[in-house]
Design a protein around this motif. Sequence first.
Motif, PDB file in Angstrom:
ATOM      1  N   THR A 153       0.811  -1.212   0.000  1.00 20.61           N
ATOM      2  CA  THR A 153       0.000   0.000   0.000  1.00 20.61           C
ATOM      3  C   THR A 153       0.850   1.269   0.000  1.00 20.61           C
ATOM      4  OG1 THR A 153      -1.580  -1.289   1.301  1.00 20.61           O
ATOM      5  CG2 THR A 153      -2.019   1.043   1.101  1.00 20.61           C
ATOM      6  N   THR A 154       2.112   1.153   0.332  1.00 20.83           N
ATOM      7  CA  THR A 154       3.013   2.300   0.289  1.00 20.83           C
ATOM      8  C   THR A 154       2.992   2.971  -1.078  1.00 20.83           C
ATOM      9  OG1 THR A 154       4.450   1.174   1.871  1.00 20.83           O
ATOM     10  CG2 THR A 154       5.395   3.035   0.659  1.00 20.83           C
ATOM     11  N   THR A 155       2.972   2.145  -2.133  1.00 22.90           N
ATOM     12  CA  THR A 155       3.025   2.662  -3.499  1.00 22.90           C
ATOM     13  C   THR A 155       1.831   2.260  -4.346  1.00 22.90           C
ATOM     14  OG1 THR A 155       4.279   0.698  -4.158  1.00 22.90           O
ATOM     15  CG2 THR A 155       5.557   2.665  -3.549  1.00 22.90           C
ATOM     16  N   GLY A 156       1.223   1.112  -4.039  1.00 24.24           N
ATOM     17  CA  GLY A 156       0.189   0.532  -4.888  1.00 24.24           C
ATOM     18  C   GLY A 156       0.709  -0.626  -5.709  1.00 24.24           C
ATOM     19  N   MET A 157       1.934  -1.082  -5.394  1.00 30.29           N
ATOM     20  CA  MET A 157       2.553  -2.151  -6.183  1.00 30.29           C
ATOM     21  C   MET A 157       2.003  -3.530  -5.803  1.00 30.29           C
ATOM     22  SD  MET A 157       6.594  -2.992  -6.713  1.00 30.29           S
ATOM     23  CE  MET A 157       6.901  -1.342  -7.327  1.00 30.29           C
ATOM     24  N   LEU A 158       1.815  -4.374  -6.812  1.00 29.03           N
ATOM     25  CA  LEU A 158       1.388  -5.756  -6.614  1.00 29.03           C
ATOM     26  C   LEU A 158       2.606  -6.658  -6.753  1.00 29.03           C
ATOM     27  CD1 LEU A 158      -1.484  -6.879  -6.076  1.00 29.03           C
ATOM     28  CD2 LEU A 158      -1.606  -7.476  -8.486  1.00 29.03           C
ATOM     29  N   ASN A 159       2.943  -7.366  -5.689  1.00 28.97           N
ATOM     30  CA  ASN A 159       4.135  -8.208  -5.690  1.00 28.97           C
ATOM     31  C   ASN A 159       3.847  -9.617  -6.221  1.00 28.97           C
ATOM     32  OD1 ASN A 159       6.345  -6.600  -4.731  1.00 28.97           O
ATOM     33  ND2 ASN A 159       5.344  -6.537  -2.726  1.00 28.97           N
ATOM     34  N   PRO A 160       4.863 -10.285  -6.801  1.00 27.86           N
ATOM     35  CA  PRO A 160       4.681 -11.595  -7.446  1.00 27.86           C
ATOM     36  C   PRO A 160       4.644 -12.744  -6.442  1.00 27.86           C
ATOM     37  CG  PRO A 160       6.971 -10.916  -7.642  1.00 27.86           C
ATOM     38  CD  PRO A 160       6.248  -9.770  -6.967  1.00 27.86           C
ATOM     39  N   PRO A 300       1.585   8.933 -12.936  1.00 30.77           N
ATOM     40  CA  PRO A 300       1.600   7.896 -11.899  1.00 30.77           C
ATOM     41  C   PRO A 300       3.024   7.477 -11.562  1.00 30.77           C
ATOM     42  CG  PRO A 300       0.922   6.968 -14.007  1.00 30.77           C
ATOM     43  CD  PRO A 300       1.022   8.446 -14.210  1.00 30.77           C
ATOM     44  N   LEU A 301       3.211   7.024 -10.339  1.00 29.74           N
ATOM     45  CA  LEU A 301       4.529   6.610  -9.873  1.00 29.74           C
ATOM     46  C   LEU A 301       4.988   5.318 -10.516  1.00 29.74           C
ATOM     47  CD1 LEU A 301       6.864   6.944  -7.704  1.00 29.74           C
ATOM     48  CD2 LEU A 301       5.452   5.490  -6.228  1.00 29.74           C
ATOM     49  N   LEU A 302       4.079   4.343 -10.645  1.00 27.28           N
ATOM     50  CA  LEU A 302       4.454   2.987 -11.033  1.00 27.28           C
ATOM     51  C   LEU A 302       4.166   2.695 -12.495  1.00 27.28           C
ATOM     52  CD1 LEU A 302       3.111   0.940  -7.972  1.00 27.28           C
ATOM     53  CD2 LEU A 302       5.439   1.791  -8.353  1.00 27.28           C
TER      54      LEU A 302
END
Length: 392
Positions: A153-160, A300-302
């Motif tokens: 949630t820090t960035t919105g990244m989805l990890n594998p 967007p950041l990502l």
Amino acid sequence: MMQTDTMYSAMPDNEYLLLTPGPLTTTKRVKAAMLRDWCTWDRDYNGLVQDIRARLVALGAGDAEGYTCVLMQGSGTFCVESVIGSVIPQGGKLAVLTNGAYGDRIVQMARVLGIETAVLDSGELSPVSPAALEELLLRDEAVTHVAVVHSETTTGMLNPIAEVGAAAKKYGKTFIVDAMSSFGGIEMDMSELNIDFLISSANKCIQGVPGFGFVLARTEELKRCEGQARSLSLDLYDQWNTMERQSGKWRFTSPTHVVRAFHEALKELEDEGGIGARCERYTENQRTLAEGMEAIGFRPLLDPSVQSPFITSFYYPDSPDFTFLAFYEELKKNGFVIYPGKISAAQTFRIGSIGDIHPADMRRLVGTIADVAGGAAVTAAGARNRGGGRGI
């Protein structure tokens, strides 16, 4: 039905939409479920708890045998600490893959609890690395458990997590997943993903309200935790064992109103069409937001390849007049509440796309931001960036 509709219409509307990763905007149907008082010893209430547990197992493990669920008072962080403090035995060693504040929080918990910890930090702007985990497990046989955050949630990244889980199981390690802001909003199968313990919270993608979290677990793995807990109130095994033996009874006072609201939220999820349908809505929310924001000059950041459908980070506009607090207050006046940024590599803010939010809400938000930010303010923040990686 008419009486229910009248009750909902009599309830006041919220002054703003919560565009955050939780707590989030809930429906009047969920709010109305909290209007009745419950007794924690009552058979009807405990039956409600048992139904919640069964529904959650079905959502996370489908028809697979050998999975169970335990509910725990407190925020999602309480549940994470319950797992870390109960599941890892004395002499165990935890490997944490982290790329944000919530992975770092797991590291902090483990160290406070005196658990030996190996940290694989990918930085805030890159996914966690399954290859790095495999290299660690090859050289460090002392590692017994592996933990990772699914949606950071820090960035919105989805990890594998599929690849991380495969690496963990290749070397026979217990796999723990913090799925706080993803469970219920994206299809997950614990068996296919090799997950032994999955952690989430009532006030995320299930669209309930804050007050408790839950852990889905392989039953045999959970049974091995007896007597290992480093805390009385956060003893995961004892909480589960009490719920099993006493048909849904919590060890200590449970948040009855919140539990009732969560049960209604689970039925609401079913009525929407299940996790697949909800994921489609969240994905469309995020796409509408991202495309609309880019059209008015926000970057967007990502990279889209690692972007989750749950929360999106944007750079500040490159304007000397921009301050987040003023921006936030203007949006709040216009009916929207967003989140500040949480990373050190760049100046960002975050907008959530979960809860009782729809694409039309995102279009209204983008229009409001265009009005609030003004022409010169809505240029991408390349000059402000201090970070590296992904062309940032």
